[in-house]
Design a protein around this motif. Structure first.
Motif, PDB file in Angstrom:
ATOM      1  N   ARG A 113      10.916  48.102  13.388  1.00  0.00           N
ATOM      2  CA  ARG A 113      10.636  46.736  13.847  1.00  0.00           C
ATOM      3  C   ARG A 113      10.313  45.772  12.716  1.00  0.00           C
ATOM      4  NH1 ARG A 113       6.002  48.683  17.779  1.00  0.00           N
ATOM      5  NH2 ARG A 113       5.664  49.853  15.858  1.00  0.00           N
TER       6      ARG A 113
ATOM      7  N   ASN B 206       2.404  57.030  18.889  1.00  0.00           N
ATOM      8  CA  ASN B 206       1.534  58.084  19.415  1.00  0.00           C
ATOM      9  C   ASN B 206       0.081  57.699  19.174  1.00  0.00           C
ATOM     10  OD1 ASN B 206       0.842  60.527  20.563  1.00  0.00           O
ATOM     11  ND2 ASN B 206       1.655  61.803  18.917  1.00  0.00           N
TER      12      ASN B 206
ATOM     13  N   SER C  20      -3.952  53.232  30.390  1.00  0.00           N
ATOM     14  CA  SER C  20      -3.393  52.289  31.361  1.00  0.00           C
ATOM     15  C   SER C  20      -1.907  52.632  31.549  1.00  0.00           C
ATOM     16  CB  SER C  20      -3.520  50.859  30.828  1.00  0.00           C
ATOM     17  OG  SER C  20      -2.712  50.704  29.673  1.00  0.00           O
TER      18      SER C  20
ATOM     19  N   ARG D 222      -3.725  57.728  13.673  1.00  0.00           N
ATOM     20  CA  ARG D 222      -3.747  57.724  15.140  1.00  0.00           C
ATOM     21  C   ARG D 222      -4.088  59.076  15.753  1.00  0.00           C
ATOM     22  NH1 ARG D 222       0.148  54.409  13.119  1.00  0.00           N
ATOM     23  NH2 ARG D 222       0.083  52.274  13.918  1.00  0.00           N
TER      24      ARG D 222
END
Ligand SMILES: CCCCCCC/C=C/C(=O)SCCNC(=O)CCNC(=O)[C@H](O)C(C)(C)COP(=O)(O)OP(=O)(O)OC[C@H]1O[C@@H](n2cnc3c(N)ncnc32)[C@H](O)[C@@H]1OP(=O)(O)O
Ligand code: NDP
Length: 297
Positions: free
Chosen positions: A45, A107, A116, A210
């Motif tokens: 990106r 991840n 959510s 992460r």
């Protein structure tokens, strides 16, 4: 093992698209493909990250014979138009596409009940949707143009075992692995091969931030569950990836090769007994032998 495995020029004449090629493992694998003479399109990106990586890679590996060139293209793998643009621009620049490395991922660890709907979607969309969109687009291009291309998907060991606390990633990597095997069967008739690699822990900023954030890092030593008692080296993964994208693996398809220092084997029922000391084994041996004798009398 920091040495390249394949001979000089082993990927000469090939063009490989690497998703997530601007950082971490994608960048390390791209570096090795370039060293072996492939042209490489790196995409993800963030154009600024890709441009920096492309410059660094060309400075390190730059060749004067026109091979081993990098193209850096922004692309969100969740967007089919952006994927088609990468394919068109790669063909425009290098004339062909021989390999696709689906390496992009997202991840984070979390108890699943805290997630959510969006948190689940964001991971599955990058990892599963991104992998099948890119594979479909490149596969169609290869079939139309009668090119015998090769797809390599970066999976995880828990794609096969499952794992708590990374459930969206496990679901997505599991789906992508089944796609790898399914399409290997279906597209074999076109000469298209699809394989996967399941790495254990290989230190990268993206994964460590992460998956081992503070304060977890202080509590967990990622090497403790690994029989070889170390993490992986990027070159070890790059060697395997280059082999699977090269013609040397021409009869290998639908496979998932684990490279994890034996970590998945630790599921074995009694492997935790490595903590038992030699003295304690002496006591245990005597206790078992006594029970054996008692059962005979
Ligand atoms: C290390 C040992 C090896 C074992 C094997 C490991 C196997 C796999 C490894 C990997 O895949 S490592 C690759 C890691 N690299 C990356 O993740 C890079 C790309 N990541 C990202 O771009 C982002 O991290 C992300 C995944 C897209 C999430 O980014 P962000 O939070 O900015 O996205 P949003 O759209 O804002 O949020 C989406 C949604 O997710 C919720 N969320 C985010 N983090 C958490 C969290 N830690 N816990 C719970 N929920 C979280 C966030 O709140 C959003 O939901 P809503 O609140 O809007 O409903
Ligand atoms: N490191 C490890 O120990 C392990 C890693 N893996 C796998 O290895 C691969 C590489 O991970 P690693 O190098 O550690 O981590 P990184 O975070 O460095 O790599 C993830 C890459 O994915 C790109 N990416 C994320 N979202 C998208 C998107 N929507 N579209 C395009 N690209 C995207 C990111 O770039 P950008 O943000 O610019 O889009 C980044 O370059 C992943 O598939 C991961 O699951 C598997 C097992 C273990």
């Amino acid at each position: 093992m920091n040495q390249g495995m394949l001979r000089e020029g082993a990927l000469q004449g090939k063009t490989i698209i690497v998703t997530g090629g601007g950082t971490g493992l994608g960048k390390s694998m791209s570096r090795y493909f370039l060293q072996l003479g492939a042209n490489v399109t790196i995409c993800s990106r963030r154009q600024n990250v890709l441009d920096e990586a492309a410059k660094e890679l060309m400075d390190e590996t730059g060749r004067s014979d026109g091979s081993g060139q990098v193209l850096a293209l922004a692309c969100d793998v969740r967007n089919p138009q952006e994927i088609e643009n990468v394919i068109a621009e790669t063909v425009n620049r290098f004339g062909r596409i021989d390999g696709l490395l689906n390496n992009s991922a997202g991840n984070f660890i979390s108890p699943t009940e805290r997630l959510s709907y969006k948190a689940f979607d964001v991971i599955v969309d990058i990892v599963l949707r991104g992998t099948y969109y890119f594979t479909l687009a490149v596969g169609k291009h290869w079939i139309e143009n009668q090119i015998k291309g090769t797809v390599l998907n970066i999976s995880t060991t828990y794609a096969q075992t499952g794992s708590g606390y990374v459930v969206p990633s496990a679901v997505a990597k599991g789906g992508a692995l089944i796609m790898t095997k399914s399409l290997a069967a279906e597209w074999g008739k076109y000469g298209i091969r699809l394989n996967a690699i399941a790495p254990g822990p290989f230190p990268t900023k993206g994964a460590w931030d992460r998956l081992f954030p503070e304060p977890l890092m202080k509590l967990m030593d990622p090497t403790s569950r690994i029989p070889l008692k170390r993490v992986g080296e990027h070159q070890e993964l790059a060697n395997l990836a280059a082999y699977l994208l090269s013609d040397f693996s021409g009869f290998v398809t639908g496979e998932c090769i684990t490279i994890d220092g034996g970590e998945v084997l630790m599921a074995g029922e009694f492997n935790h007994l490595e903590q038992v000391s030699s003295e304690m084994w002496d006591v245990i041996e005597q206790t078992i032998k006594q029970a054996n004798r008692a059962s005979k009398s």
